[in-house]
Design a protein around this motif. Structure first.
Motif, short mmCIF file in Angstrom:
data_model
loop_
_atom_site.label_atom_id
_atom_site.label_comp_id
_atom_site.label_asym_id
_atom_site.label_seq_id
_atom_site.Cartn_x
_atom_site.Cartn_y
_atom_site.Cartn_z
N LYS A 1 1.21 -10.79 2.47
CA LYS A 1 -0.11 -11.24 2.96
C LYS A 1 -0.73 -12.29 2.04
O LYS A 1 -1.62 -13.03 2.43
CB LYS A 1 -1.06 -10.06 3.18
CG LYS A 1 -1.64 -9.46 1.93
CD LYS A 1 -2.63 -8.34 2.27
CE LYS A 1 -3.26 -7.80 1.03
NZ LYS A 1 -4.54 -8.30 0.73
N ASP A 2 -0.20 -12.38 0.80
CA ASP A 2 -0.66 -13.39 -0.15
C ASP A 2 0.25 -14.61 -0.16
O ASP A 2 0.04 -15.54 -0.95
CB ASP A 2 -0.71 -12.79 -1.56
CG ASP A 2 -1.61 -11.58 -1.64
OD1 ASP A 2 -2.79 -11.69 -1.24
OD2 ASP A 2 -1.14 -10.51 -2.07
N GLY A 3 1.30 -14.60 0.66
CA GLY A 3 2.20 -15.73 0.75
C GLY A 3 3.57 -15.53 0.13
O GLY A 3 4.42 -16.41 0.20
N TRP A 4 3.81 -14.36 -0.51
CA TRP A 4 5.13 -14.11 -1.10
C TRP A 4 5.98 -13.38 -0.07
O TRP A 4 6.05 -12.16 -0.05
CB TRP A 4 5.01 -13.31 -2.37
CG TRP A 4 6.27 -13.29 -3.19
CD1 TRP A 4 7.37 -14.08 -3.03
CD2 TRP A 4 6.57 -12.44 -4.29
NE1 TRP A 4 8.33 -13.79 -3.96
CE2 TRP A 4 7.84 -12.78 -4.76
CE3 TRP A 4 5.87 -11.44 -4.94
CZ2 TRP A 4 8.45 -12.14 -5.84
CZ3 TRP A 4 6.47 -10.81 -6.01
CH2 TRP A 4 7.74 -11.15 -6.45
N ASP A 5 6.61 -14.12 0.79
CA ASP A 5 7.39 -13.54 1.87
C ASP A 5 8.57 -12.73 1.34
O ASP A 5 9.33 -13.20 0.49
CB ASP A 5 7.90 -14.63 2.82
CG ASP A 5 6.78 -15.27 3.61
OD1 ASP A 5 5.73 -14.62 3.78
OD2 ASP A 5 6.96 -16.43 4.04
N GLY A 6 8.68 -11.52 1.85
CA GLY A 6 9.83 -10.68 1.56
C GLY A 6 9.74 -9.80 0.33
O GLY A 6 10.61 -8.97 0.12
N HIS A 7 8.72 -9.98 -0.52
CA HIS A 7 8.62 -9.19 -1.75
C HIS A 7 7.20 -8.67 -1.96
O HIS A 7 6.25 -9.22 -1.42
CB HIS A 7 9.03 -10.03 -2.96
CG HIS A 7 10.48 -10.29 -3.02
ND1 HIS A 7 11.09 -11.33 -2.34
CD2 HIS A 7 11.47 -9.65 -3.68
CE1 HIS A 7 12.38 -11.31 -2.57
NE2 HIS A 7 12.64 -10.30 -3.38
N VAL A 8 7.11 -7.64 -2.78
CA VAL A 8 5.81 -7.08 -3.16
C VAL A 8 5.85 -6.81 -4.67
O VAL A 8 6.81 -6.24 -5.18
CB VAL A 8 5.52 -5.76 -2.40
CG1 VAL A 8 4.19 -5.17 -2.84
CG2 VAL A 8 5.53 -5.99 -0.90
N MET A 9 4.80 -7.24 -5.35
CA MET A 9 4.61 -6.91 -6.76
C MET A 9 3.45 -5.93 -6.84
O MET A 9 2.37 -6.21 -6.34
CB MET A 9 4.29 -8.14 -7.60
CG MET A 9 4.14 -7.80 -9.08
SD MET A 9 3.95 -9.27 -10.13
CE MET A 9 2.18 -9.43 -10.12
N ARG A 10 3.71 -4.79 -7.46
CA ARG A 10 2.66 -3.79 -7.60
C ARG A 10 2.70 -3.24 -9.02
O ARG A 10 3.70 -3.41 -9.71
CB ARG A 10 2.81 -2.69 -6.56
CG ARG A 10 4.10 -1.90 -6.61
CD ARG A 10 5.11 -2.26 -5.52
NE ARG A 10 6.33 -1.50 -5.67
CZ ARG A 10 6.66 -0.46 -4.95
NH1 ARG A 10 5.87 -0.04 -3.99
NH2 ARG A 10 7.78 0.17 -5.16
N GLU A 11 1.61 -2.61 -9.44
CA GLU A 11 1.61 -1.93 -10.72
C GLU A 11 1.44 -0.45 -10.45
O GLU A 11 0.54 -0.04 -9.72
CB GLU A 11 0.52 -2.43 -11.66
CG GLU A 11 0.65 -1.79 -13.04
CD GLU A 11 -0.19 -2.46 -14.12
OE1 GLU A 11 0.31 -2.53 -15.26
OE2 GLU A 11 -1.31 -2.89 -13.83
N LEU A 12 2.34 0.35 -11.03
CA LEU A 12 2.25 1.80 -10.90
C LEU A 12 1.70 2.38 -12.18
O LEU A 12 1.95 1.85 -13.28
CB LEU A 12 3.63 2.40 -10.60
CG LEU A 12 4.03 2.20 -9.14
CD1 LEU A 12 4.76 0.91 -8.96
CD2 LEU A 12 4.81 3.37 -8.64
N HIS A 13 0.95 3.46 -12.04
CA HIS A 13 0.31 4.13 -13.17
C HIS A 13 0.68 5.62 -13.11
O HIS A 13 0.46 6.26 -12.08
CB HIS A 13 -1.21 4.00 -13.09
CG HIS A 13 -1.67 2.60 -12.85
ND1 HIS A 13 -1.67 1.63 -13.83
CD2 HIS A 13 -2.13 2.01 -11.73
CE1 HIS A 13 -2.13 0.51 -13.32
NE2 HIS A 13 -2.41 0.71 -12.05
N LEU A 14 1.26 6.11 -14.18
CA LEU A 14 1.57 7.53 -14.29
C LEU A 14 0.71 8.09 -15.42
O LEU A 14 0.81 7.65 -16.56
CB LEU A 14 3.05 7.74 -14.61
CG LEU A 14 4.06 7.18 -13.59
CD1 LEU A 14 5.48 7.39 -14.08
CD2 LEU A 14 3.85 7.81 -12.23
N GLU A 15 -0.13 9.03 -15.08
CA GLU A 15 -0.97 9.68 -16.08
C GLU A 15 -0.11 10.65 -16.90
O GLU A 15 1.03 10.94 -16.52
CB GLU A 15 -2.13 10.41 -15.39
CG GLU A 15 -3.07 9.49 -14.63
CD GLU A 15 -3.65 8.38 -15.47
OE1 GLU A 15 -3.97 8.61 -16.67
OE2 GLU A 15 -3.77 7.25 -14.96
#
Length: 115
Positions: A30-44
């Motif tokens: 949805k931000d223009g990066w077709d085919g990939h997703v960058m996310r940050e995961l947080h484990l407490e």
């Protein structure tokens, strides 16, 4: 596209195979990066991701804390600045092994991103 993590919605991850985990989507198609997703995961503290495998790979970079990463039958210790490539179809799991939040960037193909 430019953003800041403080403006990204926090999604709590729930289920029997996950504990004390959340995720923020940073860049996606949805931000223009077709085919990939960058996310940050947080484990407490005492948190972990599901122990699982799937067809797609992912690339990870630790941004804070300490933890471990199971890849196949080997466990790797991770700290801020560590990075990892997890091949597709490989059993893996992240765990927080410290006393503070363990956070890491995770880049996957679009098919691998689920909320």
């Amino acid at each position: 596209m430019v953003g800041h993590i403080k403006d990204s919605k926090i999604h709590k991850l729930e289920g029997d195979a996950v504990k004390n985990a959340s995720m923020q989507v940073l860049v996606s198609p949805k931000d223009g990066w077709d085919g990939h997703v960058m996310r940050e995961l947080h484990l407490e503290p005492n948190g972990y991701s599901p122990k699982h495998s799937h067809p797609w790979y992912h690339v990870n970079y630790v941004t804070e804390g300490s933890g471990s990463l199971l890849i196949g039958d080997k466990v790797y210790e991770l700290t801020k600045g560590s990075y990892a490539y997890v091949p597709g179809d490989t059993l893996h799991q992240f765990k927080n092994t410290g006393d503070t939040t363990f956070s890491f960037i995770c880049i996957v193909i679009e098919e691998g991103h689920k909320l």
